[in-house]
Design a protein around this motif. Structure first.
Motif, mmCIF file in Angstrom:
data_model
loop_
_atom_site.group_PDB
_atom_site.id
_atom_site.type_symbol
_atom_site.label_atom_id
_atom_site.label_comp_id
_atom_site.label_asym_id
_atom_site.label_seq_id
_atom_site.Cartn_x
_atom_site.Cartn_y
_atom_site.Cartn_z
ATOM 1 N N ARG A 55 15.819 73.702 29.305
ATOM 2 C CA ARG A 55 15.118 72.877 28.321
ATOM 3 C C ARG A 55 15.261 71.397 28.673
ATOM 4 N N PRO A 56 14.672 70.977 29.793
ATOM 5 C CA PRO A 56 14.797 69.567 30.179
ATOM 6 C C PRO A 56 14.116 68.647 29.163
ATOM 7 N N ASP A 57 14.802 67.577 28.789
ATOM 8 C CA ASP A 57 14.185 66.573 27.929
ATOM 9 C C ASP A 57 14.221 65.222 28.643
ATOM 10 N N GLN A 58 14.081 64.143 27.897
ATOM 11 C CA GLN A 58 13.979 62.817 28.537
ATOM 12 C C GLN A 58 15.198 62.463 29.383
ATOM 13 N N ARG A 59 16.330 63.101 29.085
ATOM 14 C CA ARG A 59 17.534 62.792 29.864
ATOM 15 C C ARG A 59 17.453 63.327 31.291
ATOM 16 N N SER A 60 16.501 64.219 31.566
ATOM 17 C CA SER A 60 16.484 64.872 32.874
ATOM 18 C C SER A 60 16.019 63.958 34.011
ATOM 19 N N TYR A 61 14.907 63.245 33.810
ATOM 20 C CA TYR A 61 14.316 62.530 34.947
ATOM 21 C C TYR A 61 14.299 61.025 34.784
ATOM 22 N N TRP A 62 14.384 60.371 35.907
ATOM 23 C CA TRP A 62 14.338 58.914 35.990
ATOM 24 C C TRP A 62 12.893 58.427 35.820
ATOM 25 N N LEU A 63 12.611 57.872 34.638
ATOM 26 C CA LEU A 63 11.351 57.178 34.375
ATOM 27 C C LEU A 63 10.101 57.966 34.778
ATOM 28 N N ARG A 64 10.055 59.220 34.286
ATOM 29 C CA ARG A 64 8.852 60.035 34.507
ATOM 30 C C ARG A 64 8.340 60.540 33.162
ATOM 31 N N THR A 87 15.489 56.468 31.334
ATOM 32 C CA THR A 87 16.312 56.325 32.535
ATOM 33 C C THR A 87 17.203 57.566 32.690
ATOM 34 N N GLY A 88 16.555 58.696 32.948
ATOM 35 C CA GLY A 88 17.248 59.981 33.072
ATOM 36 C C GLY A 88 18.078 60.066 34.340
ATOM 37 N N VAL A 89 18.789 61.171 34.503
ATOM 38 C CA VAL A 89 19.859 61.237 35.500
ATOM 39 C C VAL A 89 19.379 61.657 36.901
ATOM 40 N N LEU A 90 18.209 62.300 36.984
ATOM 41 C CA LEU A 90 17.730 62.753 38.297
ATOM 42 C C LEU A 90 16.428 62.041 38.648
ATOM 43 N N GLY A 103 20.683 61.228 42.365
ATOM 44 C CA GLY A 103 21.319 61.008 41.074
ATOM 45 C C GLY A 103 21.188 59.554 40.654
ATOM 46 N N ARG A 104 21.043 59.328 39.345
ATOM 47 C CA ARG A 104 20.985 57.963 38.801
ATOM 48 C C ARG A 104 21.982 57.872 37.656
ATOM 49 N N GLY A 105 22.957 57.010 37.821
ATOM 50 C CA GLY A 105 23.952 56.839 36.774
ATOM 51 C C GLY A 105 25.290 56.521 37.395
ATOM 52 N N VAL A 106 26.256 56.199 36.551
ATOM 53 C CA VAL A 106 27.591 55.871 37.048
ATOM 54 C C VAL A 106 28.216 57.172 37.580
ATOM 55 N N GLY A 107 28.338 57.239 38.899
ATOM 56 C CA GLY A 107 28.758 58.476 39.568
ATOM 57 C C GLY A 107 27.715 58.946 40.571
ATOM 58 N N GLY A 108 26.534 58.346 40.562
ATOM 59 C CA GLY A 108 25.498 58.634 41.561
ATOM 60 C C GLY A 108 25.196 60.119 41.676
ATOM 61 N N GLY A 109 25.092 60.597 42.905
ATOM 62 C CA GLY A 109 24.732 61.987 43.169
ATOM 63 C C GLY A 109 25.717 62.997 42.603
ATOM 64 N N SER A 110 26.953 62.571 42.337
ATOM 65 C CA SER A 110 27.951 63.533 41.835
ATOM 66 C C SER A 110 27.562 64.076 40.462
#
Ligand code: FAD
Length: 500
Positions: A55-64, A87-90, A103-110
């Motif tokens: 159930r991906p929501d706005q948190r899933s993708y970076w500015l899409r 500004t989602g995480v992927l 990955g987008r966020g503090v921790g990058g790809g991790s």
């Protein structure tokens, strides 16, 4: 703050950035990390920080405004859905011939990755990075990286019995029956936590289809390992939701670093310039290469070597799926963290290391999925478009044919011995190979070519590259352990020779 003067500024908070932040702060150096993504530490309305794959929501993708799933189809029908722009995480960053997931966020790809923590084959490491002393890497820096990342191994007995790894056991048995070697793969996901998930004593994450859009539990991401240790020194500051747009020599000495603060809709909030004595490029293969190529073209760092922006590769990534017989079930419950791979790297005619990937939809689908890493010699470069000011990548989908050819050798034989067929409906209508995207962007600023043998940018004292852009396009396994270990090697040298 605009106008600040800082000692060490790190652009990006993935593996290269997190190693740099820890070792600098431990050496007594105040360090500022600037990250374009969010600090993923606040739960949403559902009480969770991250959403799952189902159930991906706005948190899933970076500015899409719609999801862009790696497996974008089911039964040949597009499977993506509309989401709010956030500004989602992927990020699925689109270039003319390839989509690059990051990955987008503090921790990058991790934050988004599958946690597979694999050391490359020593002989292949020596081949791709001949200027690096392999003994130091394998005796010191790989062990140091594995320890700090929290790499752990699955208990083989638990694996054999676990319902959530039925899919991996089936693929393993089929591979072995076809003459292929399989191997357990270490991970940074805590396998003891996963065992408790299966026993229903803790909240589920790997067993709740959480991966690629973040894990709410169980995974030792960089914000919990390297960055937490750096913060504990009291010398780290992390500024999230700031995109670095320019780095140039400052008249007063050091470098002027310009950044745009953004809101969660991607909207610019403020523009700031700080002066830094030292700047560490840790924006990832794509982020670092784009910035350096743009700065070179704009004249801000015009003396950079021509090798900057060259030698990019996709680590030979190609995905594929097989359809199993009705009696060969893969399981409705699938651990989203892979734990096993098919190792056919020794096949000189087409080396392949294929991770046995989950397809965690929550229902039985009889699908065996694989992410193959191959030895694809094709490379691309980053080019600056003077008209738009954007940086593109010259990679074309057709350059992935060597990866398909190598993977096809393995999976054709597997299908022949198992009397099974490829799925043709998951990567597009009547499309077998997931060949137009990558999870493993590497290169663009290769060690000992674009930089010196320790990541220093020649001609610009105080500028360093510390991330996956240093690796020459292909490493033969999932890359983050190598990125981490190489960053450990380089920062140790830089601290002792440049900073003390
Ligand atoms: P990154 O980790 O990408 O970090 C770069 C950071 O810089 C990002 O946080 C980014 O937001 C930030 N940044 C970029 N540009 C700017 C800018 N201009 N200003 C400010 N900040 C900026 N690898 C494995 O080894 N095992 C796996 O199982 C695995 N699975 C994966 C699954 C997925 C879905 C994906 C996408 C990747 C996976 N990878 C895996 C790859 C691995 O995550 C990457 O190789 C690794 O994260 C790269 O590390 P890095 O330090 O080079 O850059």
């Amino acid at each position: 703050v605009d106008g600040d003067h800082v000692n060490a500024l790190v652009i990006g908070s993935g593996y290269g950035g997190a190693v740099t932040a820890l070792r600098l702060t431990q050496a007594g150096i105040t360090t500022n990390v600037v990250e374009m993504g969010m600090a993923w530490n606040t739960p949403g309305p559902d009480g969770k920080i991250f959403c799952n794959m189902l159930r991906p929501d706005q948190r899933s993708y970076w500015l899409r405004t719609s999801t862009d799933q790696p497996l974008g189809y089911f039964l040949g029908i597009p499977a993506n859905k509309a989401i709010g722009k956030y500004t989602g995480v992927l990020d699925s960053e689109r270039f003319s011939g390839v989509r690059v997931y990051q990955g987008r966020g503090v921790g990058g790809g991790s934050l988004v990755n599958g946690g597979m923590a694999v050391q490359p084959l020593r002989s292949y490491f020596e081949e791709v990075l001949p200027s690096v002393d392999p003994k130091a890497m394998y005796d010191t820096y790989f062990p140091r990286a594995n320890a700090a990342l929290g790499v752990n191994y699955i208990d083989p007995a638990w694996f054999e019995a676990a319902e959530c790894y039925r899919y991996a056991r089936l693929s393993r048995n089929q591979a072995n029956a076809s003459g292929y070697r399989t191997t357990f793969v270490p991970n940074v996901y805590d396998f003891t936590y996963m065992a408790r998930e299966q026993a229903d004593t803790v909240p589920r994450s790997a067993l709740a289809s959480e991966v690629i859009y973040g894990n709410n539990h169980g995974k030792r991401t960089l914000d919990k390992t390297y960055l937490a240790a750096a913060a504990a020194t009291g010398r780290l500051s992390v500024t999230s939701q700031h995109v670095v747009t320019a780095v140039k020599p400052a008249p007063a000495g050091g470098y002027a670093v310009t950044m745009t603060q953004i809101g969660t809709g991607g909207d610019p909030v403020a523009r700031k310039t700080v002066r830094a004595d030292r700047v560490f490029f840790a924006a990832g293969s794509i982020g670092t290469s784009k910035l350096l190529v743009a700065m070179k073209a704009a004249g801000a760092l015009s003396g950079l070597p021509d090798a900057v922006g060259q030698g990019w590769g996709n680590n030979g990534n190609v995905m594929v799926a097989r359809a199993n017989h009705i009696w060969d079930t893969t399981g409705a419950l699938q651990a989203s963290m892979p734990a096993m791979g098919i190792d056919n790297w020794s096949d000189a005619a087409g080396p392949v290391f294929a991770e046995i990937a989950p397809f965690p939809t929550g229902v039985e689908l009889w699908v065996s999925l694989y992410l193959a890493i191959t030895r694809n010699p094709q490379r691309a470069r980053f080019v600056f478009d003077t008209g738009t000011g954007a940086v593109d990548l010259t990679w074309q989908t057709a350059q992935n044919q060597p990866a398909i050819d190598a993977a096809k050798r393995v999976f054709d034989r597997l299908n022949a011995t198992q009397f099974t067929v490829y799925r043709r409906d998951l990567f597009g209508p009547n499309k077998i190979w997931g060949d137009d995207f990558t999870y493993h962007p590497l290169g663009g600023c290769i060690l000992n070519q674009a930089t010196d043998n320790w990541g220093r940018l020649p001609g610009f004292p105080g500028l360093y590259v510390v991330d996956g852009s240093l690796l020459p396009g292909n490493i033969g396994v999932n890359p983050f352990v190598t990125i981490t270990a190489l960053a450990e090697r380089n920062i140790e040298k830089i601290i002792t020779t440049d900073l003390s």
